[in-house]
Scaffold this active site. Structure first.
Site, PDB file in Angstrom:
ATOM      1  N   GLU A  15      13.833  67.391  67.439  1.00  0.00           N
ATOM      2  CA  GLU A  15      13.329  65.832  67.271  1.00  0.00           C
ATOM      3  C   GLU A  15      13.716  65.607  65.514  1.00  0.00           C
ATOM      4  O   GLU A  15      14.182  66.547  64.752  1.00  0.00           O
ATOM      5  CB  GLU A  15      12.052  65.790  67.263  1.00  0.00           C
ATOM      6  CG  GLU A  15      11.199  66.455  66.222  1.00  0.00           C
ATOM      7  CD  GLU A  15      11.161  67.815  65.720  1.00  0.00           C
ATOM      8  OE1 GLU A  15      11.702  68.400  66.565  1.00  0.00           O
ATOM      9  OE2 GLU A  15      10.890  68.158  64.665  1.00  0.00           O
ATOM     10  N   LYS A  53      15.307  70.904  54.517  1.00  0.00           N
ATOM     11  CA  LYS A  53      15.421  71.125  55.942  1.00  0.00           C
ATOM     12  C   LYS A  53      16.434  72.357  56.381  1.00  0.00           C
ATOM     13  O   LYS A  53      16.127  73.061  57.584  1.00  0.00           O
ATOM     14  CB  LYS A  53      15.700  70.088  56.853  1.00  0.00           C
ATOM     15  CG  LYS A  53      14.868  68.596  56.654  1.00  0.00           C
ATOM     16  CD  LYS A  53      13.442  69.155  57.562  1.00  0.00           C
ATOM     17  CE  LYS A  53      12.440  67.984  57.463  1.00  0.00           C
ATOM     18  NZ  LYS A  53      11.244  68.410  58.133  1.00  0.00           N
ATOM     19  N   SER A  84      11.842  67.814  47.370  1.00  0.00           N
ATOM     20  CA  SER A  84      12.267  68.225  48.821  1.00  0.00           C
ATOM     21  C   SER A  84      13.578  67.609  49.311  1.00  0.00           C
ATOM     22  O   SER A  84      14.341  68.226  50.106  1.00  0.00           O
ATOM     23  CB  SER A  84      11.297  68.028  49.774  1.00  0.00           C
ATOM     24  OG  SER A  84      10.592  66.563  49.589  1.00  0.00           O
TER      25      SER A  84
END
Lengths: 279, 384
Positions: B108, B86, B367
């Protein structure tokens, strides 16, 4: 091509009072009574929200109303039943999101939805998230069924986007008085005057919305030159309070009706001081 | 810039109320003029290196390879600062917001990984940060809520609707519409109206750029397949982008919940229909499906529009991986390699196992790490 019932409202000359409620909020039966109360209170056109689970233009007041309605079982098909069950004089405009229009029926695209809306008795559509590339098929379908297609013009709408809307709008234009999502405010924005001035050469009536909650607001907006006022959150607040306190349907309906009268009267007062009052 | 841009084979676009068009046009301009400039890219790469810890390693998971029956290479985004891919995106968008003169970030978050990565960047760049998170997710991802608050972000619990990621997006959009002047909405995946899908791709594509070079250095050729989990789909696009013209098969693992043929899943590609959601035309789950996945990060009713295009043209094979299959893969990697993957990531691993008979060398985007999922794991595997 446009819808005769909506044209007749604006041809009558008085400022149009256009209230909004979410259909089915907080449940089907109560909502029928509430919408009919607005009609008795002087509504000239009624905007009915067909709830979609991911509304991206609404403030929390209307988002919450949408959730109440969905939880009570509202669907597009029920919505059309609801329209059929309503006993009102005012023409109805359906406000919803493009996904529901696009996905309705057998074929992808707006045609099935528009046909069904017309047969149910809807006179016009407002689709806040309608993108430019989808506007022409929707406009064509509306023309085929004599439905108006109302666009929302924001304070920041300009250039190509403004022209595109002007070329496709019918019925009336929804003038967003200020930036932000829907929701009642205590102040009425000065952006109204400027917004109306930008649309002076449009040949459709201008109805102003976003933030109107009192008769004085309505008066002020009409005196600034609006042909109509659109009021949503201030009315949805009354429905929300009724739902939260579990009040009888009649009591909530009475409050909606008297709020509607306050707004209608305010709008009419505004006409006497409007810029073109003497013409 | 007209709003016909930013579509992917008819998907994507800018399906938003007109009041949001102008800020999106400004953002598009900032993205194209600032973020794609050499000067910005140099600063971005420097920060990725010294703050985020790039490049992340490529790891040949030998024991897992034996178990699966194919050579498995893991791109270790779990080792990026914050524990997931991220940060690539939040760092890029945060820097862009700063340079474009914004002083507030909103975001969000589902699993809390994106919110955490936004909070990091907000602290580092001295930007006010507010995070919207569904109440359901706040409960199941408490550690991330604590992390965000510790770094100075305000965490707003969203109690409406299903109290999940989609509701957090609605709340963030509401905030954005009101505060467009000073606020940047830092969208966490390749979703939403243009320019977000292509902007987030631009910041995440560092994953595939590195992996492509690393695997060629290691084995002298490209992998036969690349696999990633797909919620919104940013880690997948980030991995795939560098290989899009190559002879490398793409696989995307969606949150299959109780099965893509059940009515509780989050797999709009494996089982969904065309629709319009959160400002984009894309694939969405059917009306009669409850959006559900064991992993909060995949618990989303739509998907990035470029994935919808990849599916339409047959470039990528998307499959729903059930909660159970994901949990098995989660445990397997932990036991065999001493690496605890995120539950989201575990969906990709489970899919790699499914296709191991068809491909000799498989590159999996690892990830994120699974620390945030330990409460779920403790329940599932009786660890207490």
């Amino acid at each position: 091509m446009s819808n005769d019932a909506i044209d007749a409202v604006f041809e009558a000359g008085d400022p149009a009072f256009i209230p909004y409620l979410v259909a089915g909020d907080p449940d089907y039966e109560s909502s029928l009574a509430y919408v009919e109360a607005l009609d008795r209170g002087g509504a000239d056109i009624i905007e009915l929200g067909l709830p979609f689970s991911e509304p991206i233009a609404e403030g929390s007041t209307i988002q919450d109303a949408i959730v109440r309605s969905l939880e009570a079982g509202m669907t597009p098909e029920r919505f059309f039943d609801f329209v059929g069950d309503l006993d009102v004089e005012a023409p109805l405009v359906c406000m919803t999101y493009y996904n529901l229009v696009y996905q309705y029926g057998q074929q992808r695209g707006p045609r099935d939805f528009v046909e069904r809306a017309a047969s149910a008795g809807i006179s016009g559509l407002v689709i806040p998230d309608l993108p430019a590339e989808e506007a022409d098929p929707l406009r064509a379908a509306c023309d085929e069924h004599d439905l108006d297609l109302v666009f929302i013009v924001a304070p920041t709408t300009e250039g190509e986007r403004l022209t595109r809307m002007m070329d496709r709008v019918s019925g009336y234009v929804y003038v967003q008085a200020r930036l932000g999502t829907t929701g009642a405010r205590d102040d009425v924005s000065d952006q109204t005057d400027e917004s109306l001035a930008r649309l002076a050469d449009w040949d459709v009536p201008k109805a102003v919305g976003f933030g109107i909650k009192t008769g004085e607001h309505a008066e002020r907006i009409v005196s600034a030159g609006a042909d109509g006022i659109i009021v949503g959150s201030a009315l949805v607040d009354i429905v929300a309070a009724g739902a939260a306190n579990d009040e009888p349907i009649e009591a909530v309906a009475d409050r909606l009706e008297s709020k509607a009268r306050e707004l209608t009267d305010g709008a009419v007062r505004g006409l006497t001081s409007a810029p073109d009052a003497d013409t | 810039m007209s709003d016909e841009t930013g579509t992917f084979g008819g998907y994507g676009g800018r399906h938003v109320p007109d009041a949001l068009k102008a800020p999106l046009e400004q953002l598009t301009e900032a993205f194209e003029e600032i973020a794609l400039s050499d000067e910005f890219q140099t600063e971005f790469r420097d920060r990725l290196a010294e703050y985020a810890g790039r490049p992340t390693p490529l790891y040949h998971a030998k024991r897992l390879s034996v178990e699966y029956g194919a050579d498995i290479y893991l791109k270790r985004e779990d080792l990026l600062h914050g524990g997931a891919h991220k940060l690539n995106n939040t760092l890029g968008q945060g820097l862009l917001a700063k340079k474009a003169g914004k002083d507030r970030l909103i975001a969000e978050t589902g699993a809390g990984q994106h919110g955490t990565a936004t909070a990091m960047v907000g602290a580092m760049l001295d930007l006010d940060t507010e995070i919207y998170m569904g109440e359901k997710d706040v409960k199941r991802q408490r550690m991330n809520v604590f992390r965000m608050r510790l770094m100075g972000a305000e965490v707003n619990e969203v109690t409406r609707g299903g109290e999940g990621l989609a509701d957090a997006v609605d709340a963030a959009l509401e905030d954005f519409a009101k505060n467009v002047e000073d606020t940047h909405y830092l969208v966490g995946s390749v979703v939403g109206p243009d320019p977000f899908p292509r902007m987030v791709r631009a910041f995440q594509s560092v994953i595939g750029d590195e992996a492509r070079e690393q695997i060629r250095d290691r084995i002298g050729e490209l992998p036969d397949a690349a696999v990633a989990c797909v919620g919104g789909g940013s880690n997948a696009i980030g991995l795939f982008d560098a290989f899009r013209e190559d002879d490398v098969a793409f696989y995307g693992a969606e949150g299959g919940g109780e099965g893509a043929d059940s009515d509780r899943h989050a797999a709009p590609l494996a089982d969904g229909e065309d629709g319009v959601l959160h400002g984009m035309k894309t694939r969405v789950i059917d009306d009669d499906t409850d959006v559900h996945s064991v992993s909060a990060g995949l618990d989303y009713p739509g998907v990035g529009p470029e994935h919808a295009m990849f599916q339409a043209v047959g470039r990528c094979d998307y499959r729903g991986i059930t909660d159970e299959e994901a949990l098995d893969a989660f445990k397997e990697l932990s036991m065999l390699e001493g690496i605890i993957p995120a539950l989201e990531t575990s969906h990709g691993l489970a899919l790699a196992k499914q296709i191991a008979d068809d491909h000799d060398t498989i590159l999996v985007n690892l990830s994120g790490r699974g620390d945030k999922d330990m409460e779920t794991a403790a329940e599932q595997f009786d660890l207490t």
